[in-house]
Motif scaffolding. Structure first.
Motif, mmCIF file in Angstrom:
data_model
loop_
_atom_site.group_PDB
_atom_site.id
_atom_site.type_symbol
_atom_site.label_atom_id
_atom_site.label_comp_id
_atom_site.label_asym_id
_atom_site.label_seq_id
_atom_site.Cartn_x
_atom_site.Cartn_y
_atom_site.Cartn_z
ATOM 1 N N LEU A 11 0.833 -1.202 0.000
ATOM 2 C CA LEU A 11 0.000 0.000 0.000
ATOM 3 C C LEU A 11 0.870 1.255 0.000
ATOM 4 O O LEU A 11 1.939 1.286 0.604
ATOM 5 N N THR A 12 0.398 2.293 -0.674
ATOM 6 C CA THR A 12 1.080 3.579 -0.622
ATOM 7 C C THR A 12 0.816 4.223 0.738
ATOM 8 O O THR A 12 -0.134 3.851 1.443
ATOM 9 N N GLU A 26 -2.730 5.279 0.946
ATOM 10 C CA GLU A 26 -3.655 4.150 1.096
ATOM 11 C C GLU A 26 -3.652 3.632 2.523
ATOM 12 O O GLU A 26 -4.702 3.260 3.056
ATOM 13 N N THR A 55 -12.140 10.293 -5.385
ATOM 14 C CA THR A 55 -10.759 9.900 -5.081
ATOM 15 C C THR A 55 -10.720 8.940 -3.902
ATOM 16 O O THR A 55 -9.963 7.963 -3.900
ATOM 17 N N THR A 73 -11.681 5.573 -5.091
ATOM 18 C CA THR A 73 -10.580 4.973 -5.856
ATOM 19 C C THR A 73 -9.540 4.382 -4.919
ATOM 20 O O THR A 73 -9.047 3.271 -5.133
ATOM 21 N N HIS A 74 -9.193 5.131 -3.869
ATOM 22 C CA HIS A 74 -8.216 4.616 -2.892
ATOM 23 C C HIS A 74 -8.727 3.326 -2.250
ATOM 24 O O HIS A 74 -7.969 2.359 -2.097
ATOM 25 N N ALA A 104 -10.918 1.193 -3.426
ATOM 26 C CA ALA A 104 -10.915 0.121 -4.429
ATOM 27 C C ALA A 104 -9.512 -0.454 -4.604
ATOM 28 O O ALA A 104 -9.341 -1.672 -4.729
ATOM 29 N N ARG A 105 -8.501 0.396 -4.592
ATOM 30 C CA ARG A 105 -7.121 -0.076 -4.750
ATOM 31 C C ARG A 105 -6.659 -0.864 -3.527
ATOM 32 O O ARG A 105 -5.934 -1.858 -3.657
ATOM 33 N N ILE A 106 -7.072 -0.429 -2.343
ATOM 34 C CA ILE A 106 -6.729 -1.163 -1.121
ATOM 35 C C ILE A 106 -7.314 -2.572 -1.177
ATOM 36 O O ILE A 106 -6.631 -3.565 -0.906
ATOM 37 N N SER A 143 -8.197 -4.280 -3.793
ATOM 38 C CA SER A 143 -7.553 -5.053 -4.849
ATOM 39 C C SER A 143 -6.174 -5.547 -4.416
ATOM 40 O O SER A 143 -5.841 -6.726 -4.586
ATOM 41 N N LYS A 144 -5.378 -4.666 -3.822
ATOM 42 C CA LYS A 144 -4.014 -5.035 -3.431
ATOM 43 C C LYS A 144 -4.001 -6.092 -2.324
ATOM 44 O O LYS A 144 -3.135 -6.973 -2.314
#
Length: 226
Positions: free
Chosen positions: A159-160, A163, A189, A192-193, A195-197, A199-200
């Protein structure tokens, strides 16, 4: 024209099953099967492949927790159904375990007809059915950092920093709107964050994300939750 929403209702009380069937059917939602115990629920899901399962926790022969594990952990053709846990109590250790197993949220059995229909439609759309403050209290009470029982998705290193920050605030009960305001981001936004969390970390929804945040130690019970 979209496909009708298909539901399985699992509860050991015939009156509950009948009542929920009437409410859902009246709103154009198809109840494809009902089940009186967890074993019947697993079989019904495999036969009918519903979009959503309403799953009672305490049932004979096989409880709702084990049924949820089997439904979401076993081989499934196509997308796995969303599971909503039904409970009499708003803070139930079995509900926490069900969230860990992949359930998308929980409802009290005395839910209003409007809320029941809305909940089924919400989770079918891919959202988690969470009252953030109640869910946070639930997880704080039962979350464990025992490495033997922690989620499989313990590694947050992918994660960034942003995130990680979003996940930490999400786990403390903030809604998307509150996250956007605190981080000075747009709602889009924030989505989106999240959703990326998911997914990762290979998580089903924000319910599992909250569980993962506690079980990895990113957030600890009582750590400044709003």
């Amino acid at each position: 024209m979209s496909e009708p929403l298909r539901v399985v209702v699992a509860d050991d009380q015939a009156l509950v099953r009948t009542g929920f069937r009437m409410i859902l059917t009246a709103s154009g939602i198809e109840v494809v099967a009902d089940a009186a115990d967890g074993a019947e629920a697993v079989d019904a899901v495999r036969r009918t492949r519903p979009d959503v399962v309403l799953m009672d926790v305490r049932m004979p022969r096989m409880d709702g927790l084990e049924a949820t594990r089997r439904i979401l952990g076993g081989p499934v053709t196509g997308a796995a159904p969303r599971v909503i846990i039904l409970t009499t109590f708003d803070l139930d250790q079995y509900v926490y375990a069900a969230l860990s197993a992949g359930a998308s949220g929980f409802l009290l059995k005395d839910v209003s007809p409007e809320h029941l229909v809305g909940a089924v439609r919400l989770v079918r759309a891919g959202d988690a059915l969470l009252a953030p403050s109640i869910t946070r209290r639930l997880i704080e009470r039962y979350a464990t950092r025992d490495a033997r029982t922690a989620t499989l998705h313990r590694d947050l290193s992918g994660l960034t920093p942003r995130e990680v920050e979003v996940l930490r605030l999400l786990a403390r009960g903030l809604s998307n709107a509150e996250l956007a305001a605190q981080l000075q981001l747009s709602d889009a936004t924030v989505k989106t964050h999240i959703a990326r969390i998911l997914s990762k970390l290979q998580l089903r929804d924000r319910a599992q994300a909250i569980v993962a945040a506690y079980e990895t130690g990113l957030v600890t019970p009582g750590s400044g939750a709003p």
